[in-house]
Design a protein around this motif. Sequence first.
Motif, PDB file in Angstrom:
ATOM      1  N   ARG A   1      36.549   6.475  85.143  1.00  0.00           N
ATOM      2  CA  ARG A   1      36.244   7.596  86.037  1.00  0.00           C
ATOM      3  C   ARG A   1      36.993   8.840  85.569  1.00  0.00           C
ATOM      4  O   ARG A   1      37.860   9.373  86.263  1.00  0.00           O
ATOM      5  CB  ARG A   1      36.606   7.246  87.489  1.00  0.00           C
ATOM      6  N   TYR A   2      36.657   9.293  84.372  1.00  0.00           N
ATOM      7  CA  TYR A   2      37.268  10.502  83.826  1.00  0.00           C
ATOM      8  C   TYR A   2      36.455  11.717  84.272  1.00  0.00           C
ATOM      9  O   TYR A   2      35.226  11.745  84.142  1.00  0.00           O
ATOM     10  CB  TYR A   2      37.308  10.450  82.301  1.00  0.00           C
ATOM     11  N   ASP A   3      37.145  12.698  84.804  1.00  0.00           N
ATOM     12  CA  ASP A   3      36.527  13.976  85.169  1.00  0.00           C
ATOM     13  C   ASP A   3      36.898  14.973  84.070  1.00  0.00           C
ATOM     14  O   ASP A   3      37.967  15.587  84.100  1.00  0.00           O
ATOM     15  CB  ASP A   3      37.058  14.437  86.528  1.00  0.00           C
ATOM     16  N   VAL A   4      36.023  15.109  83.066  1.00  0.00           N
ATOM     17  CA  VAL A   4      36.326  15.908  81.880  1.00  0.00           C
ATOM     18  C   VAL A   4      35.889  17.350  82.108  1.00  0.00           C
ATOM     19  O   VAL A   4      34.722  17.615  82.405  1.00  0.00           O
ATOM     20  CB  VAL A   4      35.616  15.334  80.635  1.00  0.00           C
ATOM     21  N   ARG A   5      36.843  18.260  81.951  1.00  0.00           N
ATOM     22  CA  ARG A   5      36.525  19.676  82.105  1.00  0.00           C
ATOM     23  C   ARG A   5      37.055  20.446  80.892  1.00  0.00           C
ATOM     24  O   ARG A   5      38.215  20.274  80.496  1.00  0.00           O
ATOM     25  CB  ARG A   5      37.139  20.246  83.380  1.00  0.00           C
ATOM     26  N   VAL A   6      36.215  21.286  80.355  1.00  0.00           N
ATOM     27  CA  VAL A   6      36.589  22.151  79.241  1.00  0.00           C
ATOM     28  C   VAL A   6      36.846  23.534  79.811  1.00  0.00           C
ATOM     29  O   VAL A   6      35.967  24.108  80.476  1.00  0.00           O
ATOM     30  CB  VAL A   6      35.476  22.196  78.176  1.00  0.00           C
ATOM     31  N   VAL A   7      38.042  24.062  79.578  1.00  0.00           N
ATOM     32  CA  VAL A   7      38.395  25.358  80.168  1.00  0.00           C
ATOM     33  C   VAL A   7      38.948  26.295  79.097  1.00  0.00           C
ATOM     34  O   VAL A   7      39.468  25.853  78.072  1.00  0.00           O
ATOM     35  CB  VAL A   7      39.437  25.210  81.299  1.00  0.00           C
ATOM     36  N   SER A   8      38.833  27.582  79.363  1.00  0.00           N
ATOM     37  CA  SER A   8      39.476  28.602  78.537  1.00  0.00           C
ATOM     38  C   SER A   8      40.401  29.424  79.439  1.00  0.00           C
ATOM     39  O   SER A   8      40.335  29.323  80.664  1.00  0.00           O
ATOM     40  CB  SER A   8      38.442  29.506  77.866  1.00  0.00           C
ATOM     41  N   VAL A   9      41.237  30.219  78.817  1.00  0.00           N
ATOM     42  CA  VAL A   9      42.222  30.981  79.592  1.00  0.00           C
ATOM     43  C   VAL A   9      41.553  31.905  80.602  1.00  0.00           C
ATOM     44  O   VAL A   9      41.983  32.012  81.754  1.00  0.00           O
ATOM     45  CB  VAL A   9      43.133  31.788  78.638  1.00  0.00           C
ATOM     46  N   ASP A  10      40.477  32.581  80.174  1.00  0.00           N
ATOM     47  CA  ASP A  10      39.820  33.554  81.058  1.00  0.00           C
ATOM     48  C   ASP A  10      38.491  33.068  81.614  1.00  0.00           C
ATOM     49  O   ASP A  10      37.785  33.827  82.291  1.00  0.00           O
ATOM     50  CB  ASP A  10      39.616  34.876  80.321  1.00  0.00           C
ATOM     51  N   GLY A  11      38.134  31.806  81.336  1.00  0.00           N
ATOM     52  CA  GLY A  11      36.878  31.276  81.852  1.00  0.00           C
ATOM     53  C   GLY A  11      35.661  31.663  81.042  1.00  0.00           C
ATOM     54  O   GLY A  11      34.525  31.336  81.418  1.00  0.00           O
ATOM     55  N   ALA A  12      35.865  32.356  79.924  1.00  0.00           N
ATOM     56  CA  ALA A  12      34.740  32.772  79.082  1.00  0.00           C
ATOM     57  C   ALA A  12      34.440  31.712  78.027  1.00  0.00           C
ATOM     58  O   ALA A  12      35.332  30.961  77.603  1.00  0.00           O
ATOM     59  CB  ALA A  12      35.062  34.094  78.399  1.00  0.00           C
ATOM     60  N   ASP A  13      33.178  31.651  77.601  1.00  0.00           N
ATOM     61  CA  ASP A  13      32.805  30.763  76.513  1.00  0.00           C
ATOM     62  C   ASP A  13      33.550  31.157  75.240  1.00  0.00           C
ATOM     63  O   ASP A  13      34.015  32.304  75.111  1.00  0.00           O
ATOM     64  CB  ASP A  13      31.303  30.831  76.247  1.00  0.00           C
TER      65      ASP A  13
ATOM     66  N   ASP B   1      38.166  28.473  84.267  1.00  0.00           N
ATOM     67  CA  ASP B   1      39.507  28.755  83.772  1.00  0.00           C
ATOM     68  C   ASP B   1      40.506  27.834  84.453  1.00  0.00           C
ATOM     69  O   ASP B   1      40.129  26.906  85.186  1.00  0.00           O
ATOM     70  CB  ASP B   1      39.873  30.222  83.958  1.00  0.00           C
ATOM     71  N   LEU B   2      41.793  28.075  84.240  1.00  0.00           N
ATOM     72  CA  LEU B   2      42.814  27.174  84.768  1.00  0.00           C
ATOM     73  C   LEU B   2      42.809  27.118  86.294  1.00  0.00           C
ATOM     74  O   LEU B   2      43.152  26.092  86.887  1.00  0.00           O
ATOM     75  CB  LEU B   2      44.203  27.593  84.271  1.00  0.00           C
ATOM     76  N   ALA B   3      42.409  28.214  86.934  1.00  0.00           N
ATOM     77  CA  ALA B   3      42.399  28.261  88.398  1.00  0.00           C
ATOM     78  C   ALA B   3      41.349  27.319  88.989  1.00  0.00           C
ATOM     79  O   ALA B   3      41.423  26.967  90.181  1.00  0.00           O
ATOM     80  CB  ALA B   3      42.158  29.688  88.880  1.00  0.00           C
ATOM     81  N   ASP B   4      40.369  26.921  88.173  1.00  0.00           N
ATOM     82  CA  ASP B   4      39.305  26.041  88.662  1.00  0.00           C
ATOM     83  C   ASP B   4      39.677  24.564  88.589  1.00  0.00           C
ATOM     84  O   ASP B   4      38.872  23.705  88.978  1.00  0.00           O
ATOM     85  CB  ASP B   4      38.024  26.272  87.852  1.00  0.00           C
ATOM     86  N   LEU B   5      40.880  24.251  88.107  1.00  0.00           N
ATOM     87  CA  LEU B   5      41.291  22.867  87.913  1.00  0.00           C
ATOM     88  C   LEU B   5      42.016  22.318  89.135  1.00  0.00           C
ATOM     89  O   LEU B   5      42.606  23.082  89.907  1.00  0.00           O
ATOM     90  CB  LEU B   5      42.218  22.761  86.698  1.00  0.00           C
ATOM     91  N   PRO B   6      42.011  20.996  89.320  1.00  0.00           N
ATOM     92  CA  PRO B   6      42.836  20.392  90.371  1.00  0.00           C
ATOM     93  C   PRO B   6      44.314  20.704  90.116  1.00  0.00           C
ATOM     94  O   PRO B   6      44.719  20.959  88.980  1.00  0.00           O
ATOM     95  CB  PRO B   6      42.570  18.890  90.207  1.00  0.00           C
ATOM     96  N   GLN B   7      45.122  20.662  91.163  1.00  0.00           N
ATOM     97  CA  GLN B   7      46.537  20.968  91.008  1.00  0.00           C
ATOM     98  C   GLN B   7      47.237  19.942  90.127  1.00  0.00           C
ATOM     99  O   GLN B   7      48.072  20.286  89.292  1.00  0.00           O
ATOM    100  CB  GLN B   7      47.221  21.030  92.381  1.00  0.00           C
TER     101      GLN B   7
END
Length: 323
Positions: free
Chosen positions: A34-46, A60-66
């Motif tokens: 049950r891996y929740d894989v998320r690809v993020v960038s610093v500013d949320g841009a591709d 971006d990082l703000a969209d991640l779980p704590q």
Amino acid sequence: MRHPVTILVFDEVQLLDVTGPAEVFTTANGHGARYDVRVVSVDGADVRTSSGVRLGVDGDLADLPQRLGTVVVPGRSDWRAAVRDEPVVAAVARLAARTRRVASVCAGAFLLAEAGLLDGRRAATHWKLAADLALAYPAVRVESDPVFVRDGALITSAGVSAGIDLALAIVEEDHGPDLAREVARDLVVFMARPAGQSQFSARLTRRTAPHAVLRSAMDDVSANPAADHATERLADRVGVSPRHLTRLFRSHTGLSPGQYVESVRVEAAQALLEGGDDPVETVAATAGFGSGETMRRAFHQHLGVSPTTYRARFRSTAGAPTP
């Protein structure tokens, strides 16, 4: 509960550093993980990868779980440009503070080092970059040979495809060898290269050896690993003194003649274990080891596993032979 996996990306990131681990984790989900894989960038841009392929992100990082389970930091070929990117380095540090495990692929180790995460730690990177990592970050204990190195909650891997080995090792740690074996079989990869396995092939090294005498000695060993290759006799066969032969090996391979011979014998034994059913003692004799115990010691030193475990791991993903 789902296990949050975060992969931090940035412009000029190596594509396979990202997609290799991501594919392992998402494939594991098809077998009960049950891996929740998320690809993020610093500013949320591709971002645009080193191969020119544009890579979409999940935010971006703000969209991640704590609290995060695993953070994967891929690399960029131009590591100097990567560590000058202060927002990315800061993001690595912030993510590391929120997760229980941090992993890097290839030149991603430079970002971990720049963030101070590797001080006093053992670490691996691509063999071509190992000297750079050691020079730029002297507090890091760089190991240039292994496919990946685990030091506490930090795992650093060698170049590019080694990220797949790293991710499989994480899956095995989280869910056991049976599930990881199924993932490896689906992806048609080896389950899994032992962490201590060398990035190099001793027998391929001879192709780039610059000295004719050295190439001749290497050819002699590779042609018949089981022969008597004591330094004195090997030197005599290629027409130089033992001291001169030792100097050539050390200056061009970093190994003594005896260490090179043992490396070739280990590789010969690996091929025999992968391709046949001979008992370990028979493989040991054919590959040039005096006994099965001698071969076991060499395997533990070079690969970190026993010959029996090596064969079982290879066979676990090779599938049944074609009739």
